[in-house]
Design an enzyme around this catalytic site. Structure first.
Site, short mmCIF file in Angstrom:
data_model
loop_
_atom_site.label_atom_id
_atom_site.label_comp_id
_atom_site.label_asym_id
_atom_site.label_seq_id
_atom_site.Cartn_x
_atom_site.Cartn_y
_atom_site.Cartn_z
CE LYS A 139 74.69 55.88 41.11
NZ LYS A 139 75.55 55.95 42.25
N GLY A 140 74.49 52.34 36.09
CA GLY A 140 74.38 52.71 34.68
C GLY A 140 73.38 51.89 33.87
CD GLU A 160 77.89 47.25 32.99
OE1 GLU A 160 77.02 48.15 32.95
OE2 GLU A 160 78.90 47.35 33.68
CG ASP A 161 75.97 51.52 31.47
OD1 ASP A 161 76.74 50.61 31.83
OD2 ASP A 161 76.05 52.68 31.92
CG ASP A 190 85.49 52.54 28.59
OD1 ASP A 190 86.09 52.53 27.52
OD2 ASP A 190 85.59 53.48 29.40
CE LYS A 197 83.67 54.98 24.84
NZ LYS A 197 84.11 56.00 25.84
CG PHE A 203 83.00 60.79 28.44
CD1 PHE A 203 83.99 60.17 29.19
CD2 PHE A 203 81.75 61.01 29.03
CE1 PHE A 203 83.74 59.78 30.50
CE2 PHE A 203 81.50 60.61 30.34
CZ PHE A 203 82.49 60.00 31.07
CB VAL A 204 78.45 58.25 24.99
CG1 VAL A 204 79.04 58.41 23.59
CG2 VAL A 204 78.79 56.88 25.55
CG ASP A 254 77.78 58.52 35.68
OD1 ASP A 254 78.07 57.41 35.19
OD2 ASP A 254 78.43 59.05 36.58
NE ARG A 307 74.04 57.57 37.38
CZ ARG A 307 75.10 56.80 37.18
NH1 ARG A 307 75.17 56.03 36.11
NH2 ARG A 307 76.10 56.80 38.04
C1 PRP Z 1 80.55 52.41 34.09
C2 PRP Z 1 79.61 51.66 33.18
C3 PRP Z 1 80.09 50.24 33.26
C4 PRP Z 1 81.59 50.41 33.46
C5 PRP Z 1 82.29 50.17 32.16
O1 PRP Z 1 80.12 52.23 35.42
O2 PRP Z 1 78.28 51.77 33.65
O3 PRP Z 1 79.54 49.59 34.39
O4 PRP Z 1 81.81 51.77 33.88
O5 PRP Z 1 83.65 50.48 32.28
P1 PRP Z 1 84.80 49.42 32.19
O6 PRP Z 1 84.51 48.49 31.04
O7 PRP Z 1 86.01 50.28 31.93
O8 PRP Z 1 84.89 48.70 33.50
P2 PRP Z 1 80.63 53.15 36.60
O9 PRP Z 1 81.76 52.47 37.29
O10 PRP Z 1 80.88 54.53 36.09
O11 PRP Z 1 79.39 53.16 37.62
P3 PRP Z 1 77.89 53.58 37.24
O12 PRP Z 1 77.29 52.46 36.47
O13 PRP Z 1 77.23 53.76 38.58
O14 PRP Z 1 77.97 54.86 36.45
MG MG Z 2 79.61 55.90 35.78
MN MN Z 3 78.22 50.88 35.51
#
Ligand code: PRP
Ligand code: MG
Ligand code: MN
Length: 181
Positions: free
Chosen positions: A42-43, A98-99, A102, A130, A151-152, A158, A164
């Site tokens: 959802k991010g 993507e948001d 990481d 990041k 942690f942002v 979220d 969010r």
């Molecule tokens: C978060 C973020 C990216 C992903 C990045 O999603 O939105 O999609 O993690 O992390 P990574 O590079 O370590 O894989 P999350 O799994 O928290 O789901 P969300 O988008 O619903 O918050």
């Molecule tokens: Mg998340």
């Molecule tokens: Mn995500």
């Protein structure tokens, strides 16, 4: 600022300006083509909604939801599709939105998975990168901001599904998540 924040990393105005700039760059690069924007739920939803309004080529949307197995096994790279795209992407010009990138596990998996479906082209656009936490390589074609290892939250991002809807991006106070990463 929200009381759980330590400091604001990017204000609403800074985000708006950078997102508009990214939209202009994408529009130039895809001139004369049709774009299929794939949002990672959802991010990415807030970023995607703003970004596409700065894109001037015809843009279609689809969405995919993935989950990585708990934090300990996340390092195994296991990613599971919870909701797949509605349609095939063969022959389409796909832009993954993507948001944040990481560890890279999510996108490393998705790029391979979507490439196997035969798109005409596949590029990655993220608002935040990041790089200090990367475990798997991800080629990023459009990056809004490179950020330090903090942690942002906000603007789609979220912590336990909270924050969010904040219109800015803030560093979460360690007292909220108990330090650590
Ligand atoms: C978060 C973020 C990216 C992903 C990045 O999603 O939105 O999609 O993690 O992390 P990574 O590079 O370590 O894989 P999350 O799994 O928290 O789901 P969300 O988008 O619903 O918050
Ligand atoms: Mg998340
Ligand atoms: Mn995500």
């Amino acid at each position: 600022m929200h009381p759980d924040g330590e400091r604001i990393l990017f204000t609403e105005e800074e985000i708006r300006a950078r997102v508009a700039e990214m939209g202009r760059e994408i529009s130039r690069d895809y001139a004369g083509r049709e774009l299929l924007v794939v949002g990672i739920l959802k991010g990415a939803m807030i970023f995607l909604a703003d970004l596409v309004r700065s894109i001037t080529v015809p843009a279609f949307f689809d969405f995919i939801a993935v989950s990585s197995y708990g934090t300990s096994t996340k390092s195994s790279g296991a990613v599971r599709i919870l909701k797949d795209l509605d349609r095939g992407i063969e022959g389409r010009h796909v832009l993954i939105v993507e948001d944040i990138v990481d560890t890279g596990l999510t996108l490393n998996y998705l790029v391979d998975n979507l490439t196997a479906r035969g798109p005409a082209s596949l590029k990655v656009c993220t608002l935040l990168d990041k790089p200090s936490r990367r475990q798997k390589p991800v080629e990023i074609h459009y990056n809004g901001f490179t950020i330090p290892d903090e942690f942002v939250v906000g603007y789609g991002l979220d912590y336990n599904e909270c924050y969010r809807n904040l219109p800015y991006i803030m560093v979460l106070s360690p007292r909220v998540f108990g330090g650590g990463r």
